[in-house]
Design a protein around this motif. Structure first.
Motif, mmCIF file in Angstrom:
data_model
loop_
_atom_site.group_PDB
_atom_site.id
_atom_site.type_symbol
_atom_site.label_atom_id
_atom_site.label_comp_id
_atom_site.label_asym_id
_atom_site.label_seq_id
_atom_site.Cartn_x
_atom_site.Cartn_y
_atom_site.Cartn_z
ATOM 1 N N PHE A 9 -12.044 -11.631 10.407
ATOM 2 C CA PHE A 9 -11.866 -12.919 9.749
ATOM 3 C C PHE A 9 -11.311 -12.667 8.361
ATOM 4 O O PHE A 9 -11.861 -11.864 7.614
ATOM 5 C CB PHE A 9 -13.210 -13.657 9.657
ATOM 6 N N LEU A 10 -10.219 -13.337 8.019
ATOM 7 C CA LEU A 10 -9.627 -13.215 6.692
ATOM 8 C C LEU A 10 -10.023 -14.442 5.870
ATOM 9 O O LEU A 10 -9.789 -15.579 6.294
ATOM 10 C CB LEU A 10 -8.111 -13.110 6.793
ATOM 11 N N VAL A 11 -10.623 -14.218 4.724
ATOM 12 C CA VAL A 11 -11.054 -15.303 3.844
ATOM 13 C C VAL A 11 -9.808 -15.854 3.150
ATOM 14 O O VAL A 11 -9.083 -15.113 2.490
ATOM 15 C CB VAL A 11 -12.096 -14.790 2.821
ATOM 16 N N SER A 12 -9.572 -17.148 3.286
ATOM 17 C CA SER A 12 -8.308 -17.713 2.818
ATOM 18 C C SER A 12 -8.185 -17.811 1.294
ATOM 19 O O SER A 12 -7.109 -17.632 0.760
ATOM 20 C CB SER A 12 -8.085 -19.097 3.432
ATOM 21 N N ARG A 13 -9.256 -18.044 0.588
ATOM 22 C CA ARG A 13 -9.153 -18.237 -0.865
ATOM 23 C C ARG A 13 -9.351 -16.946 -1.660
ATOM 24 O O ARG A 13 -9.091 -16.922 -2.859
ATOM 25 C CB ARG A 13 -10.183 -19.257 -1.320
ATOM 26 N N PHE A 14 -9.812 -15.902 -1.014
ATOM 27 C CA PHE A 14 -10.096 -14.642 -1.696
ATOM 28 C C PHE A 14 -9.495 -13.495 -0.897
ATOM 29 O O PHE A 14 -9.316 -13.604 0.307
ATOM 30 C CB PHE A 14 -11.605 -14.449 -1.848
ATOM 31 N N PRO A 15 -9.214 -12.365 -1.531
ATOM 32 C CA PRO A 15 -8.584 -11.245 -0.815
ATOM 33 C C PRO A 15 -9.598 -10.388 -0.058
ATOM 34 O O PRO A 15 -9.727 -9.189 -0.299
ATOM 35 C CB PRO A 15 -7.916 -10.454 -1.936
ATOM 36 N N TYR A 16 -10.353 -11.004 0.838
ATOM 37 C CA TYR A 16 -11.365 -10.268 1.590
ATOM 38 C C TYR A 16 -11.213 -10.512 3.078
ATOM 39 O O TYR A 16 -10.772 -11.572 3.505
ATOM 40 C CB TYR A 16 -12.779 -10.681 1.163
#
Length: 46
Positions: A9-16
């Motif tokens: 899962f890629l967090v959309s608002r943060f680079p994680y």
């Protein structure tokens, strides 16, 4: 490498990114990755 039972899962608002697995009654988190760091730096920690 992500297996068939693991998901990413890629967090959309943060680079994680998060690598996890969904079992019958639980969710297992394997890694929380900072995507701005060197690729694959977290693999030796698992």
């Amino acid at each position: 490498m992500i297996t068939k039972t693991e998901r990413r899962f890629l967090v959309s608002r943060f680079p994680y990114g998060i690598i996890y697995s969904v079992e019958e009654d639980q969710i297992i988190i394997f890694a929380v990755m900072n995507l701005r760091r060197k690729p694959g730096y977290w693999k030796s920690r698992t």
